[in-house]
Design a protein around this motif. Structure first.
Motif, short mmCIF file in Angstrom:
data_model
loop_
_atom_site.label_atom_id
_atom_site.label_comp_id
_atom_site.label_asym_id
_atom_site.label_seq_id
_atom_site.Cartn_x
_atom_site.Cartn_y
_atom_site.Cartn_z
N ASN A 176 19.96 4.12 11.39
CA ASN A 176 19.66 2.92 12.05
C ASN A 176 21.02 2.50 12.86
OD1 ASN A 176 18.10 0.97 13.19
ND2 ASN A 176 17.93 -0.33 11.20
N ASP A 177 21.16 3.12 13.88
CA ASP A 177 22.59 2.56 14.41
C ASP A 177 22.31 1.87 15.57
OD1 ASP A 177 21.54 4.88 15.75
OD2 ASP A 177 23.68 5.79 15.87
N ASN A 178 21.21 1.52 16.26
CA ASN A 178 20.77 1.10 17.53
C ASN A 178 19.91 -0.28 17.33
OD1 ASN A 178 22.00 3.02 19.59
ND2 ASN A 178 20.92 4.26 17.95
N ASN A 184 13.51 3.58 11.72
CA ASN A 184 14.69 3.21 12.54
C ASN A 184 14.27 2.72 13.83
OD1 ASN A 184 16.45 3.81 10.16
ND2 ASN A 184 16.93 5.69 11.12
N GLY A 185 13.17 3.33 14.26
CA GLY A 185 12.56 3.00 15.88
C GLY A 185 11.45 2.35 15.89
N ASP A 229 18.33 10.95 11.74
CA ASP A 229 18.62 9.52 12.49
C ASP A 229 19.01 8.55 11.45
OD1 ASP A 229 18.57 7.58 14.54
OD2 ASP A 229 16.50 7.04 13.73
N ASP A 256 13.93 0.96 21.52
CA ASP A 256 14.89 1.30 20.46
C ASP A 256 15.38 2.86 20.50
OD1 ASP A 256 16.43 1.65 18.07
OD2 ASP A 256 15.54 -0.07 17.17
N ASP A 280 16.78 4.51 18.42
CA ASP A 280 16.54 5.36 17.50
C ASP A 280 15.36 5.87 17.46
OD1 ASP A 280 19.03 4.61 16.30
OD2 ASP A 280 18.13 2.86 15.50
N ASP A 281 15.09 7.03 16.52
CA ASP A 281 13.80 7.79 16.44
C ASP A 281 12.40 6.87 16.20
OD1 ASP A 281 12.05 9.76 16.27
OD2 ASP A 281 12.70 10.57 14.12
N GLU A 301 20.98 10.12 19.13
CA GLU A 301 20.52 9.68 20.51
C GLU A 301 20.77 10.65 21.67
OE1 GLU A 301 19.49 7.32 17.49
OE2 GLU A 301 21.69 7.25 18.13
#
Length: 875
Positions: free
Chosen positions: A230-232, A270-271, A228, A262, A264-265, A197
Motif C-alpha cells: 500500500n504505497d499509493n 491496497n486498492g 503489492d 488508486d 495499487d492493486d 505499479e
C-alpha cells in the motif's frame, strides 16, 4: 506419470487475520509430455481456492490453527480423468522485514528437470525435479541489494563445468539489470526495489550451458510476482466536482458521482476505496443534507428542506480511503463537491399594489397606458421568474394588451385598438400575473397575483368625416354651369365640443365644380362632358376637405363621384380615315366603320350613305351596309385614274334624336399588280400626289438644276475677268471690293485730275492700245507686256489670303517692268486701318531720310528701288 511434491506455505503475521483472497502460493503439476490439461481442486474449498493456473487463495479471514494447518490440492486430468494430490502445510511467521528475510530458511534451490536418455536401444526415464512455482517478491523492498532469490542448479554440474544465465525483461531486456545470476553458482538475485505499479510480473528463462557454450539443459521458466504494498494514495479525477439538485427534492434524490482511483492493486485491499463526507457547508437546514455511497461515490439527498431562496449552494468535503476505508492502515485523500440548488417555480409573482392607474388619449394606439410591477422570489431571468400577464376582465373588445419588460419583469399595458371618448370614458381591467412555467406541485396563486387597472380616456379633437365617403350621384352630361348638384357635408365626432366646419375643394381635375364653404353645396362652373379624358368609366372624381376650428384644427377628406349619363352630343366619324384600292373595282373593296364617342344607345347601329353632291361621288362610288356597324365602299365605274380622292360619307347614329355627320375618307387609288397590291409608283402616289403633280415636280427639279448650273458658269467667268484686279491686303484688313474714301492720295497736286472711276470699276478701264498718244499720266504704268500675276478668287477663304499675297509678291519681284511708283494694278486702295499711311507724296517728304529702310531690300527689286528713293540713297 505425474510427479507430486509437498508444499510448505508460511503466513505473515500481519495478515493472519486478513487472509481473504490473499495469494500465498502457486502449485503446478508436471506430466511426461507436458500437454495435458489439469483441473485443480482444494480439499478445503470453504477456506482455500485454487484457480486454473494453480494460484492458491485464502477465501476468508480466520486465525491460523492446527485444523487449518494442512489441506490437500487435487489435480485431475480432464482427458483421462486421472487424479493426483499434493499436501500443503501452513505455518506462521512474523511480518516480512529485512531482518526476517535474512533469518528465513536457506534460499530455495531449483534443479533443472532431467531429460529422457537412450540406453540399450530403449528409452529410460530419468528422475527430474518438479516444475518451478512463481517467486513472490514484495515491492519497495529496502534490501540490502543484491538480494538473493533462488539458486538454479543442474544435476550435471557434478560431471561438467556449467555456466548459468537468465534472459527476458528485467534481465537482458529492458528494463535490464534488475535480475542477475551468478554464472558459476546459479544464484539469482534482484538488484533494486521493485514497483508493482510499473511491472507486476517478470517472466525470465534460466539457461545452463557447458564451457563451450553448448546447451546441456532445456531452459526453464521463472515467474516472479511483485507483491503489492500500500504505497499509493487514492487520487480524485477532479479536485472540484460540480453538481446540481432542484430545490424541494425529496430524500433519496440522486445528485452527482465523485470518483477516485488508486494505483495499487484493485483486487487487493491496497486498492479497495471507500468514500465518506467529512463536512457540509452551510449546515442549514440540516448538517446532513447529503450522503454518499461509500463504494460507488454516488451523492444523494437524505433530508428534505432544500430551498434555493435560503441556500443556493452547498460545499461538501469528500474523502476517499483505501484498505476498504480502514482509518488505521488506509491512505486517504480529499476533494470538494459543490452542489448548486437549482430553482423551481415555487414562488408565484405578486403585484406590488392592488390597483394601478393610467390614462390614454382617444384614437391613439401603441402607447403605454400603465406600468404594472410584481415581485418574484425565484431566480431572476428564468422561466420560473419571468412574468406573463393576462387580462381576465374589463376588456371585451380586446382594445388593450400587456407586454412584459424582459429586464424589469414589469407589465406594460398598451392600447392596440383606437378608443372613442364619446363611447367609453373609462376602463377597469382585471389583470392576472403568472410565470412562463407552471407552479410547482402543491403551490397555488395567492390573491396578490391579481390586480385591477383603471384607465381613463382623454377627449381630443378628432377629424371631421364625410358620410358616405365616397358619395355617388348620377347626372346627365351637358349640364350647364351654375347648376346645383348636391350637398356634400361632413360630421364632427366631437359631440362634446362646439366647433364649426368649413369646406374647400382639394381636387377637381376638369375644374367643373365649386363648393360652398359653409353649407357644402356643390355647384357646376362648367359643362359636364362624359367624353372628357378626366372621366374614367363614366365616373368623375372630385375631392373636398372639411376642416374644424378646434385646437389643434383637424380636417377630413371626402370624395364625390359623379356618374355621368351619356347624351347624343357626338356625331359619328368614319374609321379608318384613309384607305387604298385599285384602279379597277375588282378584286378590292374598302371596309369602313364608324367612330362615335357616345355609348349605347347613342352610338350604333349606324347608317352609311353617299351625298348627292358633287355628282361624281355617286357616279364613281357605291356604298353597301354590311351590318349595323360596318359598310363597304366600292368603285362603281370600271376604271378610275390613280390618285388621292376624298370621298364624303354620311354617317348617322341611333341616338334620340339621331346625329349625323359628313366624314371625309381619303382613298388612294393606285395601280395594282396581279396580286392586287400597289406598285412602287403607287407608293409615291400614296404620299398624296397625283400623276400630273409628279410630272410638275420633276420639271421644277430640272429647271432648278439648269439655273444652278448657269449660276456656276457665270461665277467662273466672273472670276476669270477679275484675276488681274485682286486685292493685295493683309487678311486682318480684308475689305474685299468695298470702296473707301481717302482725304489725300498719290502724287500731290497731280492727283486732283485723277479719274476715281478707275478705282471704283477697275474692270472698265480702257485698254492702253485705244487711248490717244500723249495723254498718259505720269504715274501710269508704261506700256509693256502684262506679267502673269496670280488670280484671286472672288470670295477667297480667309486662310488663303497670305498665300495669295506671297505669290503676288513673288511675281512682282520677277517683273522687270514694275514701276517704282503707285501702280493701279498692284494697289487698288489702302483700306481701313492701314499702317502704311498715304503713299501719294513720296517725293515731297524729306523727314524720312533719317530712318533706316534697308529692310526693304529684302522685299524684291521694286521695294529696293523704293528704299533707295525714300531713304535718300545715291540713286
Amino acid at each position: 506419470m505425474f510427479l507430486l511434491r509437498r508444499y510448505v506455505c508460511i503466513f505473515t503475521e500481519k495478515l493472519k487475520n486478513q487472509a481473504e483472497l490473499y495469494v500465498f502460493l502457486s502449485v503446478k503439476f508436471s506430466n511426461c509430455n507436458g500437454k495435458r490439461k489439469v483441473q485443480y481442486e482444494s480439499s478445503e474449498p470453504a477456506d482455500f481456492k485454487v484457480d486454473e493456473d494453480g494460484m492458491v487463495y485464502a477465501v476468508r479471514s480466520f486465525p491460523l490453527s492446527s485444523e487449518h494447518a494442512k489441506f490437500l490440492i487435487y489435480a485431475q486430468d480432464k482427458e483421462t480423468q486421472e487424479k493426483w494430490q499434493v499436501a500443503v502445510k501452513l505455518s506462521l511467521k512474523p511480518t516480512l522485514t529485512e531482518e526476517s528475510v535474512k533469518e528465513s530458511a536457506e534460499v530455495e534451490e531449483i534443479v533443472f528437470p532431467r531429460q529422457f536418455s537412450k540406453h540399450s536401444g530403449h528409452l529410460q526415464r530419468q528422475k527430474r525435479d518438479w516444475v518451478i512455482p512463481p517467486i513472490n517478491l514484495p515491492e519497495n523492498s529496502r534490501g540490502p541489494f543484491p538480494q538473493e532469490l533462488v539458486r538454479i542448479r543442474s544435476d550435471r554440474d557434478k560431471n561438467l563445468s556449467l555456466r548459468y544465465s537468465v534472459t527476458g525483461p528485467g534481465a537482458d531486456q529492458p528494463p535490464t539489470g534488475i535480475f542477475i545470476i551468478n554464472p558459476i553458482s546459479g544464484q539469482l538475485s534482484v538488484t533494486k526495489p521493485l514497483d508493482r505499479e510499473q511491472i507486476a510480473r517478470f517472466h525470465l528463462r534460466a539457461h545452463a550451458v557447458d564451457i563451450n557454450g553448448n546447451q546441456v539443459e532445456n531452459p526453464i521458466d521463472i515467474v516472479i510476482n511483485v507483491i503489492d504494498m500500500n504505497d499509493n494514495r487514492p487520487e480524485f479525477l477532479h479536485q472540484v466536482w460540480n453538481g446540481t439538485v432542484p430545490e424541494g427534492s425529496k430524500p433519496g434524490t440522486y445528485v452527482m458521482t465523485v470518483t477516485a482511483i488508486d494505483a495499487d492493486d484493485p483486487n487487493a485491499l491496497n486498492g479497495m476505496l471507500r468514500y465518506r463526507i467529512l463536512s457540509q457547508a452551510p449546515s442549514t437546514p440540516s448538517p446532513n443534507m447529503f450522503t454518499i455511497n461509500n463504494e460507488t461515490g454516488d451523492i444523494i439527498t437524505v433530508a428534505a428542506g432544500l430551498d434555493r431562496e435560503k441556500v443556493q449552494q452547498y460545499t461538501l468535503i469528500i474523502q476517499a480511503t483505501d484498505m476498504e476505508g480502514n482509518p488505521t492502515y488506509g491512505l486517504s485523500n480529499t476533494a470538494t463537491a459543490i452542489i448548486t440548488v437549482t430553482d423551481v417555480n415555487d414562488n408565484p409573482p405578486e403585484f406590488t399594489a392592488m390597483t394601478f392607474y393610467g390614462e390614454v388619449p382617444e384614437n391613439r394606439v401603441d402607447i403605454i397606458v400603465a406600468n404594472l410591477t410584481v415581485t418574484d422570489k425565484d431566480q431572476p431571468h428564468t422561466p420560473a421568474w419571468n412574468a406573463v400577464y393576462r387580462i381576465s376582465g374589463g376588456d371585451p373588445t380586446g382594445r388593450f394588451a400587456i407586454q412584459t419588460d424582459p429586464n424589469s419583469n414589469d407589465g406594460l399595458v398598451t392600447v392596440v385598438k383606437p378608443i372613442d371618448f364619446e363611447t367609453n370614458r373609462m376602463f377597469v381591467l382585471t389583470v392576472a400575473a403568472e410565470n412562463q412555467v407552471p407552479l410547482a406541485k402543491g403551490i397555488q396563486h395567492p390573491p396578490q397575483s391579481t390586480a385591477t387597472v383603471s384607465v381613463t380616456v382623454i377627449d381630443v379633437n378628432e377629424n371631421p368625416y364625410f358620410a358616405p365617403n365616397p358619395k355617388i350621384i348620377r347626372q346627365e352630361e351637358g349640364l350647364h354651369a351654375g347648376t346645383m348638384l348636391t350637398t356634400f357635408t361632413a360630421q364632427d365626432p366631437d359631440r362634446y365640443m362646439q366647433q364649426n366646419i368649413r369646406y374647400t375643394k382639394l381636387s377637381d381635375p376638369a375644374n367643373w365644380l365649386k363648393i360652398d364653404p359653409v353649407n357644402g353645396q356643390i355647384t357646376t362652373i362648367a359643362v359636364l362632358d362624359r367624353e372628357s379624358p378626366n372621366v374614367k368609366n363614366n365616373i368623375y372624381n372630385a375631392t373636398f376637405l372639411a376642416s374644424d376650428n378646434g385646437i389643434p384644427p383637424m380636417s377630413g377628406t371626402g370624395t364625390l363621384q359623379i356618374y355621368l349619363l351619356d347624351i347624343n352630343d357626338n356625331a359619328p366619324q368614319v374609321l379608318p380615315q384613309e384607305a387604298e384600292t385599285c384602279e379597277t373595282p375588282d378584286p378590292n373593296s374598302i371596309n369602313i366603320t364608324a367612330l362615335d364617342y357616345d355609348i349605347d344607345p347613342n352610338a350604333g347601329p349606324f347608317a352609311f350613305d353617299l351625298p348627292l353632291s358633287p355628282v361624281t361621288i355617286k357616279r364613281n362610288w357605291t356604298i353597301t351596309r354590311l351590318n349595323g356597324d360596318f359598310a363597304q365602299l366600292n368603285l362603281k365605274i370600271k376604271f378610275l385614274e390613280a390618285g388621292i380622292y376624298e370621298v364624303p360619307i354620311i354617317i348617322t347614329d341611333s341616338g334620340n334624336p339621331p346625329k349625323s355627320n359628313i366624314s371625309i375618307l381619303r382613298v388612294k387609288v393606285c395601280q395594282c399588280d396581279s396580286n392586287g397590291d400597289c406598285t412602287d409608283v403607287d407608293r409615291i402616289v400614296g404620299a398624296g400626289l397625283g400623276t400630273g403633280a409628279i410630272i410638275a415636280i420633276l420639271l421644277c427639279i430640272i429647271i432648278l438644276l439648269i439655273l444652278v448650273l448657269m449660276f456656276v458658269v457665270w461665277m467662273k467667268r466672273r472670276d476669270k475677268e477679275r484675276q488681274a484686279k485682286q486685292l493685295l491686303i493683309d487678311p486682318e484688313d480684308d475689305v474685299r471690293d468695298n470702296i473707301l474714301k481717302y482725304d489725300e492720295e498719290g502724287g500731290g497736286e497731280e492727283d486732283q485730275d485723277y479719274d476715281l472711276s478707275q478705282l471704283q470699276q477697275p474692270d472698265t478701264v480702257e485698254p492702253d492700245a485705244i487711248k490717244p498718244v500723249g495723254i498718259r499720266r505720269m504715274d501710269e504704268r508704261p506700256i509693256h507686256a502684262e506679267p502673269q500675276y496670280p488670280v484671286r478668287s472672288a470670295a477667297p477663304h480667309p486662310g488663303d489670303i497670305g498665300d495669295f499675297i506671297n505669290e503676288g509678291l513673288k511675281a512682282a519681284d520677277n517683273d522687270p517692268t514694275a514701276p517704282p511708283y503707285d501702280s493701279l494694278l498692284v494697289f487698288d486702295y489702302e483700306g481701313s486701318g492701314s499702317t502704311a499711311g498715304s503713299l501719294s507724296s513720296l517725293n515731297s517728304s524729306s523727314s524720312g531720310g533719317e530712318q533706316d529702310y534697308d529692310y526693304l531690300n529684302d522685299w524684291g527689286p521694286r521695294f529696293k528701288k523704293l528704299a533707295d528713293m525714300y531713304g535718300g540713297g545715291d540713286d
